[in-house]
Design a protein around this motif. Structure first.
Motif, PDB file in Angstrom:
ATOM      1  N   MET A   1       0.841  -1.207   0.000  1.00  0.00           N
ATOM      2  CA  MET A   1       0.000   0.000   0.000  1.00  0.00           C
ATOM      3  C   MET A   1       0.869   1.246   0.000  1.00  0.00           C
ATOM      4  O   MET A   1       1.826   1.355   0.733  1.00  0.00           O
ATOM      5  CB  MET A   1      -0.883  -0.014   1.251  1.00  0.00           C
ATOM      6  CG  MET A   1      -2.017   0.973   1.210  1.00  0.00           C
ATOM      7  SD  MET A   1      -3.048   0.754  -0.239  1.00  0.00           S
ATOM      8  CE  MET A   1      -3.924   2.312  -0.257  1.00  0.00           C
ATOM      9  N   LEU A 118     -16.655   1.094   2.421  1.00  0.00           N
ATOM     10  CA  LEU A 118     -15.465   1.864   2.804  1.00  0.00           C
ATOM     11  C   LEU A 118     -15.626   3.331   2.425  1.00  0.00           C
ATOM     12  O   LEU A 118     -15.391   4.240   3.228  1.00  0.00           O
ATOM     13  CB  LEU A 118     -14.240   1.272   2.114  1.00  0.00           C
ATOM     14  CG  LEU A 118     -12.901   1.982   2.291  1.00  0.00           C
ATOM     15  CD1 LEU A 118     -12.244   1.549   3.582  1.00  0.00           C
ATOM     16  CD2 LEU A 118     -11.963   1.722   1.121  1.00  0.00           C
ATOM     17  N   GLU A 121     -18.085   5.330   4.499  1.00  0.00           N
ATOM     18  CA  GLU A 121     -17.541   5.703   5.806  1.00  0.00           C
ATOM     19  C   GLU A 121     -16.548   6.865   5.661  1.00  0.00           C
ATOM     20  O   GLU A 121     -16.541   7.790   6.479  1.00  0.00           O
ATOM     21  CB  GLU A 121     -16.870   4.491   6.452  1.00  0.00           C
ATOM     22  CG  GLU A 121     -16.430   4.712   7.885  1.00  0.00           C
ATOM     23  CD  GLU A 121     -17.576   5.024   8.832  1.00  0.00           C
ATOM     24  OE1 GLU A 121     -18.697   4.513   8.600  1.00  0.00           O
ATOM     25  OE2 GLU A 121     -17.364   5.797   9.793  1.00  0.00           O
ATOM     26  N   ILE A 134      -7.509  17.773  15.736  1.00  0.00           N
ATOM     27  CA  ILE A 134      -6.125  18.131  16.064  1.00  0.00           C
ATOM     28  C   ILE A 134      -6.100  19.303  17.032  1.00  0.00           C
ATOM     29  O   ILE A 134      -5.326  19.319  17.999  1.00  0.00           O
ATOM     30  CB  ILE A 134      -5.339  18.461  14.783  1.00  0.00           C
ATOM     31  CG1 ILE A 134      -5.080  17.151  14.030  1.00  0.00           C
ATOM     32  CG2 ILE A 134      -4.047  19.186  15.099  1.00  0.00           C
ATOM     33  CD1 ILE A 134      -4.384  17.319  12.707  1.00  0.00           C
TER      34      ILE A 134
ATOM     35  N   LEU B  87      -5.559   1.427   4.024  1.00  0.00           N
ATOM     36  CA  LEU B  87      -5.306   2.866   3.959  1.00  0.00           C
ATOM     37  C   LEU B  87      -4.099   3.181   4.832  1.00  0.00           C
ATOM     38  O   LEU B  87      -4.241   3.635   5.968  1.00  0.00           O
ATOM     39  CB  LEU B  87      -6.532   3.647   4.459  1.00  0.00           C
ATOM     40  CG  LEU B  87      -7.812   3.442   3.644  1.00  0.00           C
ATOM     41  CD1 LEU B  87      -9.018   3.956   4.403  1.00  0.00           C
ATOM     42  CD2 LEU B  87      -7.689   4.137   2.306  1.00  0.00           C
ATOM     43  N   ILE B 103      -1.609  14.352  13.402  1.00  0.00           N
ATOM     44  CA  ILE B 103      -2.380  13.866  12.256  1.00  0.00           C
ATOM     45  C   ILE B 103      -2.482  12.346  12.210  1.00  0.00           C
ATOM     46  O   ILE B 103      -3.530  11.783  11.861  1.00  0.00           O
ATOM     47  CB  ILE B 103      -1.773  14.399  10.925  1.00  0.00           C
ATOM     48  CG1 ILE B 103      -2.650  14.012   9.720  1.00  0.00           C
ATOM     49  CG2 ILE B 103      -0.363  13.888  10.712  1.00  0.00           C
ATOM     50  CD1 ILE B 103      -3.952  14.734   9.631  1.00  0.00           C
ATOM     51  N   VAL B 106      -5.129  10.980  14.681  1.00  0.00           N
ATOM     52  CA  VAL B 106      -6.462  11.473  14.307  1.00  0.00           C
ATOM     53  C   VAL B 106      -6.958  10.779  13.041  1.00  0.00           C
ATOM     54  O   VAL B 106      -8.105  10.324  12.963  1.00  0.00           O
ATOM     55  CB  VAL B 106      -6.407  13.004  14.116  1.00  0.00           C
ATOM     56  CG1 VAL B 106      -7.633  13.495  13.365  1.00  0.00           C
ATOM     57  CG2 VAL B 106      -6.270  13.696  15.470  1.00  0.00           C
ATOM     58  N   LEU B 107      -6.077  10.689  12.065  1.00  0.00           N
ATOM     59  CA  LEU B 107      -6.465  10.048  10.814  1.00  0.00           C
ATOM     60  C   LEU B 107      -6.676   8.551  11.002  1.00  0.00           C
ATOM     61  O   LEU B 107      -7.602   7.953  10.442  1.00  0.00           O
ATOM     62  CB  LEU B 107      -5.393  10.311   9.755  1.00  0.00           C
ATOM     63  CG  LEU B 107      -5.631   9.701   8.368  1.00  0.00           C
ATOM     64  CD1 LEU B 107      -6.964  10.157   7.785  1.00  0.00           C
ATOM     65  CD2 LEU B 107      -4.482  10.076   7.430  1.00  0.00           C
ATOM     66  N   ARG B 110     -10.080   7.477  11.957  1.00  0.00           N
ATOM     67  CA  ARG B 110     -11.058   7.551  10.872  1.00  0.00           C
ATOM     68  C   ARG B 110     -10.862   6.416   9.874  1.00  0.00           C
ATOM     69  O   ARG B 110     -11.831   5.837   9.392  1.00  0.00           O
ATOM     70  CB  ARG B 110     -10.940   8.893  10.145  1.00  0.00           C
ATOM     71  CG  ARG B 110     -11.023  10.107  11.065  1.00  0.00           C
ATOM     72  CD  ARG B 110     -12.354  10.157  11.818  1.00  0.00           C
ATOM     73  NE  ARG B 110     -12.423  11.352  12.665  1.00  0.00           N
ATOM     74  CZ  ARG B 110     -13.483  12.151  12.704  1.00  0.00           C
ATOM     75  NH1 ARG B 110     -14.576  11.846  12.004  1.00  0.00           N
ATOM     76  NH2 ARG B 110     -13.477  13.209  13.489  1.00  0.00           N
ATOM     77  N   THR B 111      -9.621   6.105   9.548  1.00  0.00           N
ATOM     78  CA  THR B 111      -9.396   5.017   8.598  1.00  0.00           C
ATOM     79  C   THR B 111      -9.733   3.672   9.235  1.00  0.00           C
ATOM     80  O   THR B 111     -10.178   2.751   8.549  1.00  0.00           O
ATOM     81  CB  THR B 111      -7.939   5.003   8.093  1.00  0.00           C
ATOM     82  OG1 THR B 111      -7.061   4.859   9.192  1.00  0.00           O
ATOM     83  CG2 THR B 111      -7.620   6.266   7.351  1.00  0.00           C
ATOM     84  N   ALA B 113     -12.212   3.208  11.200  1.00  0.00           N
ATOM     85  CA  ALA B 113     -13.669   3.095  11.032  1.00  0.00           C
ATOM     86  C   ALA B 113     -14.013   2.657   9.623  1.00  0.00           C
ATOM     87  O   ALA B 113     -14.895   1.822   9.412  1.00  0.00           O
ATOM     88  CB  ALA B 113     -14.336   4.432  11.365  1.00  0.00           C
ATOM     89  N   ALA B 114     -13.295   3.207   8.653  1.00  0.00           N
ATOM     90  CA  ALA B 114     -13.568   2.846   7.260  1.00  0.00           C
ATOM     91  C   ALA B 114     -13.231   1.382   7.010  1.00  0.00           C
ATOM     92  O   ALA B 114     -13.987   0.661   6.354  1.00  0.00           O
ATOM     93  CB  ALA B 114     -12.770   3.750   6.318  1.00  0.00           C
TER      94      ALA B 114
END
Lengths: 138, 138
Positions: A1, A118, A121, A134, B87, B103, B106-107, B110-111, B113-114
């Motif tokens: 990835m 995906l 979401e 942040i 991701l 970042i 935090v990111l 979210r990823t 969850a996806a």
DNA sequence: CTTAATTGTATCTGATTCGATCACAGATCA
DNA sequence: TGATCTGTGATCGAATCAGATACAATTAAG
């Protein structure tokens, strides 16, 4: 990835915190901790997707082209990922085998559904959300 | 993206249609249209995950270790993908920048969850479902 | 007991992808 | 005019991947 999705998201979140001031690729690169050329290449893609705009020359740089509340992680994902490459399909099963002949189409419809989930979401998070998270962390 | 998920799914679906008879890696390879060694490597992983069992020697080969109704695409996904590599996160943002410092976490949330959404959708399809789809196509 | 079939694993190789890096023309502003 | 940026092309080394070959260990059949 590859890391393009994460880096592109970083870039956009960074730009959001710049409050409209243009940021140079060098500045962004120092936050991401990579080199400016890579940032410029991603910015070029983001600009083509309508998420950022750039200005050349002294005092130039990149800005968000839209309010951060309207830019979602799905927009970023679409920009940096070729269509449907999360769960790739293998190339050429044997068409003389009943399984080989049909597995690709059958599996594709299932992986499409998964990728749709995906994306749905991802669409729920905006760059503004990340910037807020942040700000809360800091 | 590699093709292991698709090939592993192909293997399992193929085994389901064999109705308990062991299939050799050569036979499976001819359906997938690749070489037997690659199939054996994947079968080795699938066996470790408890999805198949193999027997060496004359007349040997691989079989499903559980009913196909109990093997989902999520099981396959788990077997062939390292955790959370859909991701990917980039490695080392600059910790002296407020964005860079936060970042990643935090990111990531979210990823995560996806990816959870992706997995949930994958869990809804079993190998038996795929075999039934193929039977219907044929 | 011997032979053939088969797995499991190691190794090598060519192709591809990725990120890092350098380079430089064109644009912009002071 | 000169300094600052972007946009893009080119190259490089590392990593990953699939294809291929090889071979010891295992199993069943004769």
């Amino acid at each position: 990835m590859n890391t393009r999705f994460a880096v592109a998201t970083h870039i956009l979140t960074f730009l959001e915190t710049q409050a409209g001031r243009p940021a140079s690729s060098e500045l962004i690169a120092s936050s991401v901790n990579t080199n400016a050329s890579l940032i410029r290449r991603l910015l070029s893609q983001l600009a083509k997707a309508g998420l950022t705009s750039s200005q050349m020359g002294t005092g130039g740089g990149a800005r968000l082209a839209r309010p951060a509340t309207t830019i979602t992680l799905l927009d970023v994902y679409r920009t940096v990922n070729d269509a449907g490459d999360v769960l790739a399909i293998h190339r050429q099963p044997n068409p003389r085998c009943p399984i080989g002949r049909h597995i690709t189409a059958v599996l594709q419809s299932r992986t499409d559904a998964a990728e749709r989930a995906l994306r749905t979401e991802l669409a729920r998070t905006s760059i503004a959300d990340l910037a807020a998270d942040i700000a809360r962390s800091a």
